[in-house]
Design a protein around this motif. Structure first.
Motif, mmCIF file in Angstrom:
data_model
loop_
_atom_site.group_PDB
_atom_site.id
_atom_site.type_symbol
_atom_site.label_atom_id
_atom_site.label_comp_id
_atom_site.label_asym_id
_atom_site.label_seq_id
_atom_site.Cartn_x
_atom_site.Cartn_y
_atom_site.Cartn_z
ATOM 1 N N LEU A 35 -49.604 -50.134 -41.988
ATOM 2 C CA LEU A 35 -49.518 -51.096 -43.082
ATOM 3 C C LEU A 35 -50.256 -52.391 -42.737
ATOM 4 O O LEU A 35 -50.285 -52.828 -41.581
ATOM 5 N N LYS A 36 -50.823 -52.972 -43.777
ATOM 6 C CA LYS A 36 -51.574 -54.210 -43.651
ATOM 7 C C LYS A 36 -50.940 -55.282 -44.544
ATOM 8 O O LYS A 36 -50.288 -54.953 -45.541
ATOM 9 N N PRO A 37 -51.157 -56.551 -44.238
ATOM 10 C CA PRO A 37 -50.607 -57.610 -45.104
ATOM 11 C C PRO A 37 -51.041 -57.458 -46.564
ATOM 12 O O PRO A 37 -50.265 -57.776 -47.469
ATOM 13 N N GLU A 38 -52.238 -56.953 -46.795
ATOM 14 C CA GLU A 38 -52.708 -56.776 -48.175
ATOM 15 C C GLU A 38 -52.002 -55.648 -48.920
ATOM 16 O O GLU A 38 -52.211 -55.479 -50.112
ATOM 17 N N ASP A 39 -51.163 -54.894 -48.224
ATOM 18 C CA ASP A 39 -50.339 -53.881 -48.895
ATOM 19 C C ASP A 39 -49.071 -54.492 -49.487
ATOM 20 O O ASP A 39 -48.315 -53.804 -50.177
ATOM 21 N N THR A 40 -48.827 -55.762 -49.215
ATOM 22 C CA THR A 40 -47.647 -56.439 -49.741
ATOM 23 C C THR A 40 -47.662 -56.440 -51.263
ATOM 24 O O THR A 40 -48.631 -56.888 -51.883
ATOM 25 N N ALA A 41 -46.597 -55.919 -51.861
ATOM 26 C CA ALA A 41 -46.513 -55.806 -53.317
ATOM 27 C C ALA A 41 -45.167 -55.202 -53.690
ATOM 28 O O ALA A 41 -44.429 -54.720 -52.826
ATOM 29 N N VAL A 42 -44.874 -55.221 -54.973
ATOM 30 C CA VAL A 42 -43.784 -54.420 -55.506
ATOM 31 C C VAL A 42 -44.371 -53.056 -55.844
ATOM 32 O O VAL A 42 -45.381 -52.974 -56.550
ATOM 33 N N TYR A 43 -43.753 -52.020 -55.323
ATOM 34 C CA TYR A 43 -44.231 -50.663 -55.545
ATOM 35 C C TYR A 43 -43.381 -49.985 -56.616
ATOM 36 O O TYR A 43 -42.150 -50.006 -56.544
#
Length: 124
Positions: A86-94
């Motif tokens: 996982l990368k910081p840019e994967d941060t989101a509501v899924y």
């Protein structure tokens, strides 16, 4: 009607893994196109991965290829998203989404059913 409930989100560090689950109720998921979308703050909802259980086709957005794996368990009526590296840019509501009578598409408006979302936060 189909009810979708996501789980498995959380706060992790870059390089860690998470597995999201989407439990479906109301009807069997076989015959549906099921996908994962995500939405980061200030950004549009983005297609992540999808599976067409009728034909077995699987699709990923380029940014997650090789890191994320979508799968499903018909017996449990559950969709999964294994997220590695996982990368910081994967941060989101899924969000989990399902569509009747169509193939997987990256167009969010094509989906008939949505879950409430689960937050994934990746720290650097």
């Amino acid at each position: 009607q189909v009810q979708l409930v996501e789980s498995g989100g959380g706060l992790v560090q870059a390089g860690d893994s998470l597995r999201l689950s989407c439990a479906a109720s109301g009807r069997t998921v076989s015959g549906l196109a099921m996908t994962w979308f995500r939405q980061a703050p200030g950004k549009e909802r983005e297609f992540v991965a999808g599976i067409d259980w009728r034909g077995g086709n699987i699709y990923y957005t380029d940014s997650v290829k090789g890191r994320f794996t979508i799968s499903g368990d018909n017996a449990k009526n559950t969709l999964y998203l294994q997220m590695n590296s996982l990368k910081p840019e994967d941060t989101a509501v899924y969000y989990c989404a399902a569509a009747r009578g169509r193939a997987v598409t990256s167009v969010s408006s094509a989906y008939d059913y949505w879950g409430q979302g689960t937050q994934v936060t990746v720290s650097s």
